[in-house]
Scaffold this motif. Sequence first.
Motif, short mmCIF file in Angstrom:
data_model
loop_
_atom_site.label_atom_id
_atom_site.label_comp_id
_atom_site.label_asym_id
_atom_site.label_seq_id
_atom_site.Cartn_x
_atom_site.Cartn_y
_atom_site.Cartn_z
N TYR A 169 -1.02 8.89 7.32
CA TYR A 169 -0.82 8.59 5.90
C TYR A 169 0.63 8.81 5.45
CZ TYR A 169 -5.79 7.88 5.29
OH TYR A 169 -7.05 7.36 5.36
N ASP A 170 0.99 8.17 4.34
CA ASP A 170 2.36 8.30 3.82
C ASP A 170 2.58 9.67 3.18
OD1 ASP A 170 2.98 5.61 4.44
OD2 ASP A 170 2.00 4.93 2.60
N TYR A 171 1.56 10.18 2.49
CA TYR A 171 1.70 11.45 1.76
C TYR A 171 0.52 12.37 2.06
CZ TYR A 171 4.96 8.66 -1.02
OH TYR A 171 5.99 7.86 -1.42
N LEU A 172 0.79 13.67 2.06
CA LEU A 172 -0.26 14.67 2.26
C LEU A 172 -0.30 15.63 1.08
CD1 LEU A 172 -2.40 16.12 4.01
CD2 LEU A 172 -0.53 17.39 5.06
N ILE A 173 -1.47 15.76 0.47
CA ILE A 173 -1.65 16.73 -0.61
C ILE A 173 -2.62 17.81 -0.11
CG2 ILE A 173 -2.63 17.11 -2.93
CD1 ILE A 173 -1.69 14.30 -3.70
N ILE A 174 -2.18 19.05 -0.13
CA ILE A 174 -3.08 20.17 0.18
C ILE A 174 -3.67 20.63 -1.15
CG2 ILE A 174 -3.32 22.48 1.19
CD1 ILE A 174 -2.27 20.75 3.35
N ASN A 175 -4.98 20.41 -1.29
CA ASN A 175 -5.61 20.67 -2.60
C ASN A 175 -6.00 22.14 -2.76
OD1 ASN A 175 -6.79 20.32 -5.09
ND2 ASN A 175 -8.71 19.52 -4.25
N ASP A 176 -5.00 22.94 -3.07
CA ASP A 176 -5.21 24.37 -3.27
C ASP A 176 -5.58 24.61 -4.73
OD1 ASP A 176 -5.29 26.99 -2.72
OD2 ASP A 176 -3.21 27.19 -2.08
N GLU A 177 -4.81 23.98 -5.60
CA GLU A 177 -5.00 24.18 -7.03
C GLU A 177 -5.04 22.80 -7.68
OE1 GLU A 177 -4.77 24.84 -10.88
OE2 GLU A 177 -2.73 24.52 -10.13
N LEU A 178 -6.11 22.51 -8.39
CA LEU A 178 -6.36 21.15 -8.87
C LEU A 178 -5.22 20.58 -9.71
CD1 LEU A 178 -8.36 18.77 -9.05
CD2 LEU A 178 -9.28 19.83 -11.11
N THR A 181 0.81 -1.22 0.00
CA THR A 181 0.00 0.00 0.00
C THR A 181 0.84 1.27 0.00
OG1 THR A 181 -0.09 -0.04 2.41
CG2 THR A 181 -1.95 -0.99 1.27
N ALA A 182 0.28 2.30 -0.60
CA ALA A 182 0.82 3.66 -0.49
C ALA A 182 -0.39 4.53 -0.20
CB ALA A 182 1.50 4.08 -1.78
N THR A 183 -0.35 5.26 0.92
CA THR A 183 -1.54 5.99 1.35
C THR A 183 -1.36 7.50 1.18
OG1 THR A 183 -0.78 6.01 3.64
CG2 THR A 183 -2.19 4.19 2.98
N ILE A 184 -2.39 8.13 0.67
CA ILE A 184 -2.34 9.56 0.37
C ILE A 184 -3.56 10.24 0.98
CG2 ILE A 184 -2.30 11.28 -1.49
CD1 ILE A 184 -1.58 8.25 -3.03
N PHE A 185 -3.32 11.34 1.69
CA PHE A 185 -4.41 12.08 2.30
C PHE A 185 -4.54 13.43 1.60
CE2 PHE A 185 -6.79 14.10 5.81
CZ PHE A 185 -7.64 13.06 6.14
N VAL A 186 -5.77 13.82 1.30
CA VAL A 186 -6.01 15.11 0.64
C VAL A 186 -6.75 16.04 1.61
CG1 VAL A 186 -7.10 16.29 -1.31
CG2 VAL A 186 -6.20 13.97 -1.62
N LEU A 187 -6.21 17.23 1.79
CA LEU A 187 -6.86 18.24 2.63
C LEU A 187 -7.16 19.49 1.81
CD1 LEU A 187 -4.95 18.41 6.06
CD2 LEU A 187 -7.33 17.74 5.68
N PRO A 188 -8.27 20.14 2.09
CA PRO A 188 -8.49 21.45 1.47
C PRO A 188 -7.57 22.46 2.15
CG PRO A 188 -10.25 20.98 3.01
CD PRO A 188 -9.34 19.78 3.02
N PRO A 189 -7.32 23.62 1.53
CA PRO A 189 -6.40 24.59 2.12
C PRO A 189 -6.89 25.15 3.46
CG PRO A 189 -7.27 25.39 0.01
CD PRO A 189 -7.75 24.00 0.18
N SER A 190 -8.20 25.12 3.71
CA SER A 190 -8.72 25.61 4.99
C SER A 190 -10.07 24.97 5.26
CB SER A 190 -8.89 27.13 4.96
OG SER A 190 -9.94 27.46 4.07
N PHE A 191 -10.53 25.11 6.50
CA PHE A 191 -11.84 24.55 6.83
C PHE A 191 -12.96 25.34 6.14
CE2 PHE A 191 -15.57 23.52 9.39
CZ PHE A 191 -15.49 22.15 9.39
N ALA A 192 -12.77 26.64 6.02
CA ALA A 192 -13.76 27.48 5.35
C ALA A 192 -13.95 27.05 3.89
CB ALA A 192 -13.33 28.94 5.42
#
Length: 208
Positions: free
Chosen positions: A169-178, A124-135
Amino acid sequence: MMELDRRPRRGIIFILSAPSGAGKTTISRAALQRISGLEPSVSITTRTPRDGEADGIDYRFVSDDEFIRIRDAGELAEWARVFDASYGTPRAPLERAVAEGRDIMLDIDIQGARQIRINYPDDTATIFVLPPSFAELEERLRGRGTEDEAAIRRRLQRARAEASAWPEYDYLIINDELEQSIAQLGAVVAAERMRAARLRREFDPWRS
Ligand code: 5GP
């Protein structure tokens, strides 16, 4: 477009998790289109289809009884309850992909990710996606317009709790720009495919 390497190795299970509203579905759809050799896993679920969702493509939609039957027959690699519905990843296609050296992407929640990591630790390779802010997350969730206020409130509350799982998770992506997020996911896939530990022992890197 990313080319697929031809090294002999086991397939990789890529797990993409995110609080709802992070833009995960958009990223995973784009990634599946653009990254060659990456296949989707079609989950089964007891929830009702949303507009535009097709049975057998987005999910396999099943009844509660059928879900229990499939689960109790040991046919799921993991399963979880999410928002009053059950979701599960069919085991056979997943294990076949790994054995045949094909890479598969699972769009599943944190509970499911934990089970897959335990059951298939080397694959497995695990990736977590977060939005830039809660708002931003709240805005995206409301913008989707598919749920009533109570459902949105529940999702927001859950999203806040889920977001705190990112360190697992192994990796974190902050989804600011698609576009950038898709590129980052592509970089993760490329790097994981090069891991020497995944190559079969009979592999001779110097034979052309
Ligand atoms: P949705 O109903 O919005 O499609 O998905 C709700 C949540 O369930 C999302 O976080 C999604 O990733 C998760 N999910 C979808 N399929 C599965 C699955 O097979 N197993 C688990 N554990 N979660 C899933």
